[in-house]
Design a protein around this motif. Structure first.
Motif: not given
Lengths: 293, 285
Positions: B174-182, B155-172
């Motif tokens: 405190n959700l499991p990243l997998a849940q945000v990915e889904m 994901f990081i390699q090929f969808e860097p912008a999208t995936y970066g936003k998901l990580i930020l959202e999960a961090k903000a």
């Protein structure tokens, strides 16, 4: 089954007065099965003298099995005369090369580039087919089954087991028994050894009970430490292999190109004196040697 | 990013990973080591097995249909026994040279931190297998830990912008990243990693481990158990980063099967940062 050796030297052709008795051509073994198939193991320079004996059989269908694509095992292929004659057929079998991601077809195509050879592949008159083999997947030709077995060498190398009407042989191609890369005190030593043991058991299962084992015995025990990792066996490693596989006869081949006939016999003699392998018959391969059973 | 799990998606993901570069440190090190014809096989294996992309690619090749091996190969050492040192060496060199492109990082998750997380998880999974489950040959557990988050790297390699936003959202939140990915992609990074591993014919237990590491239960294999637990340990120790802010703890199943709890393992892992540094220095030379 009848087996004839046309090339028994390793690495490079080595003609000259010191290699007259055993011959100077590189690997090529002719196998005639009881159902009349012509199988050729490797196309070293020995395939050229073999090809000159085949004229009376035209049109023929030769099945050429390549153990691996190092020069000494393919160099004679452009000089296999039946390829130039209409109505002949050749089927060339070998492994896929994971490094270049090329199949066996590339071998002849590369050798027959115009800058290397005056005749291009498209100018060959025989019908040529290529078959990429997979580990352990049997090829069937008439009543013959041929099993490729993946063996250790610096490139993917298939040893071949040939079975026909209850008779069998195995040719290793170039083969060095894989060794443990870890030292006994390393944590990984045992784990690696268990992988080696598994692999050896699998190889022995494929070779087990053959009538004839033809094996790469390039080095003496004394030479081996300086050549470790080069991908070749020793007289004694071949004897051990034959004993463990319960082969009925062992023929040692891939003779070191710098070894004179006299030196070869002396090295063989010494190996026989130092090792008491339980193998019914052991002999050196020699150009022109035929075995029939 | 397509959100279905069709053959098209698998194909696209495979192409993505095929074109993914290995880690630059290991690429440099491999080129350096192999410039000597008599290089130490042991050293080469150490560098290769610590690079998730290189490991994945080598396993893919060895398990490919061209060899059709009776048993799937699950570690770099295993590959070495089958194909020999020089083939593995050549393969590592060709992967290294063809793909020595600059590797992309995103501000939300640096690749060097991701590598630390992967190596630490590999190391802890192997430790748990050996010490808590008495498994003698624990190399599969190291590989499982190394590759468990492989889908995130894709994901990081090929969808860097999208995936970066998901990580930020999960961090903000405190959700499991997998849940945000889904929620946003309709596919989890665990599934992406597993699809690739499957497509590449990696051993079934490894595919299963990558796919189900976040749902470890009493039916799970030992491999899933050690990798899932190791992932939790490494996150709890804040060693490296895999973009997932959610730490969680050992479930009852993990504690009972491993015969220890999270705190016990963390307490025994004081040497882990040094161990990871040792692994990294082997990669970096």
């Amino acid at each position: 089954m009848k087996v004839t050796f046309w090339g028994v030297r390793g690495s490079i052709p080595s003609p000259g007065p010191k290699t007259v008795r055993y011959g100077g051509n590189t690997t090529c073994i002719e196998v005639r099965t009881d159902d009349g198939q012509l199988i050729i193991l490797d196309a070293g320079t020995g395939i050229f003298p073999l090809s000159q004996t085949l004229f009376s059989e035209f049109p023929l269908h030769a099945h050429i099995f390549n153990t691996h694509p190092h020069w000494d095992h393919i160099q004679g292929l452009p000089f296999f005369i039946p390829l130039f004659v209409p109505n002949n057929r050749a089927t060339i079998y070998g492994a896929y090369d994971p490094i270049t991601q090329n199949s066996i077809e590339e071998i002849l195509r590369v050798q027959l580039q115009y800058r290397f050879f005056p005749i291009r592949e498209c100018e060959l008159n025989a019908k040529i087919d290529y078959v990429s083999l997979r580990e352990s997947e049997k090829a069937t030709i008439g009543e013959v089954s041929i099993t490729p077995v993946l063996l250790n060498h610096p490139v993917v190398n298939f040893g071949y087991r040939i079975d026909c009407r209850g008779k069998s042989l195995f040719f290793t191609g170039d083969f060095e028994s894989p060794y443990n890369i870890y030292d006994p005190e390393d944590d990984e030593f045992e784990m690696y050894q268990s992988l080696l043991d598994q692999k050896e058991a699998q190889v022995l299962e494929q070779i087990h009970g053959v009538d004839l084992l033809i094996a790469d015995s390039s080095y003496t025990e004394a030479e081996y430490p300086a050549k470790k990792g080069w991908g070749h066996g020793t007289f004694q490693s071949c004897m051990k292999l034959a004993e463990k596989a319960e082969a009925k006869q062992l023929i040692l081949t891939h003779h070191e190109p710098t070894r004179s006939d006299d030196a070869l016999e002396a090295a063989f003699q010494e190996a026989m004196e130092n090792y008491t392998a339980d193998v019914p018959e052991i002999a050196l391969a020699r150009e022109g040697l035929s075995l029939e059973w | 990013m397509t959100t279905n799990s069709s053959e098209d998606l698998k194909q696209r993901l495979t192409e993505m990973v095929d074109s993914m570069p290995a880690f630059p440190e290991s690429v440099c090190r491999i080129i350096e080591i192999t410039s000597d014809i008599n290089c130490s096989p042991k050293e080469l294996v150490k560098v290769v097995e610590r690079d998730p992309v290189m490991t994945m690619k080598i396993l893919k090749m060895v398990n490919s249909a061209f060899f059709a091996l009776a048993r799937n190969v699950s570690s770099v050492q295993h590959a070495l026994v089958y194909l020999g040192l020089n083939t593995i060496k050549n393969l590592a060199v060709s992967i290294a040279t063809i793909e020595s492109l600059p590797r992309q990082s995103i501000p939300e998750l640096k690749m060097s931190d991701f590598l630390v997380h992967s190596l630490a998880t590999a190391s802890v999974a192997q430790w748990l297998a050996k010490n808590q489950l008495n498994i003698r040959d624990a190399s599969d557990h190291f590989v499982g830990g190394l590759l468990h988050d492989f889908g995130k790297a894709v994901f990081i390699q090929f969808e860097p912008a999208t995936y970066g936003k998901l990580i930020l959202e999960a961090k903000a939140m405190n959700l499991p990243l997998a849940q945000v990915e889904m929620e946003h992609l309709g596919v989890s990074s665990a599934e992406v990693g597993a699809l690739l591993a499957e497509k590449w014919q990696l051993p079934e237990q490894l595919v299963n481990c990558i796919r189900t590491q976040l749902e470890c239960n009493k039916e799970s294999s030992d491999l899933v158990l050690t990798v899932a637990a190791a992932n939790t340990v490494v996150k709890a120790m804040h060693l490296g980063d895999n973009g997932d802010p959610y730490i969680g703890g050992f479930s009852d199943v993990m504690s009972s099967r491993l015969g220890c709890n999270l705190e016990d393992v963390v307490a025994q892992m004081q040497g882990l940062p040094d161990e990871v540094n040792r692994l990294l220095s082997m990669v970096r030379g």
